[in-house]
Motif scaffolding. Structure first.
Motif, PDB file in Angstrom:
ATOM      1  N   VAL A 162       9.738 -10.597  -7.102  1.00 29.37           N
ATOM      2  CA  VAL A 162       9.811 -10.664  -5.601  1.00 29.37           C
ATOM      3  C   VAL A 162       8.512 -10.028  -4.956  1.00 29.37           C
ATOM      4  O   VAL A 162       8.132 -11.067  -4.849  1.00 29.37           O
ATOM      5  N   LYS A 163       9.619  -9.778  -3.271  1.00 28.87           N
ATOM      6  CA  LYS A 163       8.869 -10.556  -2.303  1.00 28.87           C
ATOM      7  C   LYS A 163       8.976  -8.572  -1.402  1.00 28.87           C
ATOM      8  O   LYS A 163      10.211  -8.260  -1.342  1.00 28.87           O
ATOM      9  N   ILE A 164       7.600  -8.511  -1.071  1.00 30.79           N
ATOM     10  CA  ILE A 164       8.023  -7.143  -0.219  1.00 30.79           C
ATOM     11  C   ILE A 164       7.162  -7.650   0.420  1.00 30.79           C
ATOM     12  O   ILE A 164       5.891  -7.516   1.055  1.00 30.79           O
ATOM     13  N   SER A 165       7.164  -6.741   1.695  1.00 29.45           N
ATOM     14  CA  SER A 165       6.244  -6.141   3.180  1.00 29.45           C
ATOM     15  C   SER A 165       5.725  -4.675   2.764  1.00 29.45           C
ATOM     16  O   SER A 165       6.863  -3.836   2.406  1.00 29.45           O
ATOM     17  N   VAL A 166       4.530  -3.853   2.550  1.00 27.17           N
ATOM     18  CA  VAL A 166       3.866  -3.287   2.928  1.00 27.17           C
ATOM     19  C   VAL A 166       3.372  -2.901   3.544  1.00 27.17           C
ATOM     20  O   VAL A 166       2.637  -3.546   5.112  1.00 27.17           O
ATOM     21  N   GLU A 167       3.646  -1.719   4.280  1.00 32.51           N
ATOM     22  CA  GLU A 167       3.050  -0.610   5.750  1.00 32.51           C
ATOM     23  C   GLU A 167       2.450   0.460   5.135  1.00 32.51           C
ATOM     24  O   GLU A 167       2.711   1.247   4.199  1.00 32.51           O
TER      25      GLU A 167
ATOM     26  N   GLU B  53       8.990  -3.917 -15.530  1.00 36.32           N
ATOM     27  CA  GLU B  53       9.438  -5.038 -16.265  1.00 36.32           C
ATOM     28  C   GLU B  53      11.067  -5.554 -14.990  1.00 36.32           C
ATOM     29  O   GLU B  53      10.861  -4.176 -14.017  1.00 36.32           O
ATOM     30  N   GLU B  54      11.963  -5.724 -15.598  1.00 40.34           N
ATOM     31  CA  GLU B  54      12.542  -6.023 -14.245  1.00 40.34           C
ATOM     32  C   GLU B  54      13.454  -5.216 -14.051  1.00 40.34           C
ATOM     33  O   GLU B  54      14.352  -5.179 -13.237  1.00 40.34           O
ATOM     34  N   ASP B  55      14.513  -4.119 -14.870  1.00 38.94           N
ATOM     35  CA  ASP B  55      15.028  -2.629 -15.083  1.00 38.94           C
ATOM     36  C   ASP B  55      14.209  -2.113 -13.739  1.00 38.94           C
ATOM     37  O   ASP B  55      15.621  -1.651 -12.819  1.00 38.94           O
TER      38      ASP B  55
ATOM     39  N   ILE C 202       7.887  -9.206 -14.979  1.00 36.46           N
ATOM     40  CA  ILE C 202       8.525  -9.023 -16.198  1.00 36.46           C
ATOM     41  C   ILE C 202       9.563  -9.600 -16.328  1.00 36.46           C
ATOM     42  O   ILE C 202      10.357  -8.728 -16.058  1.00 36.46           O
ATOM     43  N   SER C 203      10.744 -10.699 -16.264  1.00 33.13           N
ATOM     44  CA  SER C 203      12.141 -10.732 -16.130  1.00 33.13           C
ATOM     45  C   SER C 203      12.871 -11.034 -17.816  1.00 33.13           C
ATOM     46  O   SER C 203      11.944 -10.737 -18.502  1.00 33.13           O
TER      47      SER C 203
END
Length: 131
Positions: A50-55, A86-88, A41-42
């Motif tokens: 958002v781009k994440i790598s999760v382990e 939220e963006e924040d 939500i921007s």
């Protein structure tokens, strides 16, 4: 007397190493492939992503099979959590930690439902990019 003191020192060192060796766990990691990419939500007119790598860290390497089997379910839950932020929160360090903790709790809750045990010891974000 010096020999006895040396022998006692060696015995105490050996017992310390022996206890440390017993305390070692056989940790293993499961990584989601490919990275997880989703919108959040921007506050702006354009979409934020958002781009994440999760382990996922587990105590027992045999748990990796169950994690791989339930990968789509776990990935979907993480995407849903990220998409509702939220963006924040996404852009702050404390918010990132809250998101990580929420993902960790959800993953364990789902694994408990599916396998009967909470298999994940820790959830790590090894890459965290946002726009």
């Amino acid at each position: 007397m010096k020999r006895i003191a040396s022998l006692l020192l060696l015995l105490s060192l050996f017992s310390c190493f022996h206890v440390a060796a017993e305390d070692k766990k056989d940790y293993a990691y499961y990584g989601f492939e490919p990275d997880i990419v989703t919108n959040y939500i921007s506050n702006r007119k354009k979409l934020g992503f958002v781009k994440i790598s999760v382990e996922l860290m587990v105590n027992d390497p045999t748990d990796l099979v169950a994690l791989e089997h339930h990968d789509p379910l776990l990935r979907s839950a993480i995407v849903e959590i990220l998409g509702n932020q939220e963006e924040d929160k996404v852009k702050s360090l404390s918010g990132r930690e809250e998101i990580r903790r929420e993902c960790f709790e959800m993953v364990n809750r789902l694994m408990q439902q599916e396998t009967g045990k909470e298999t994940v010891v820790n959830l790590l974000f090894t890459k965290y990019l946002y726009d």
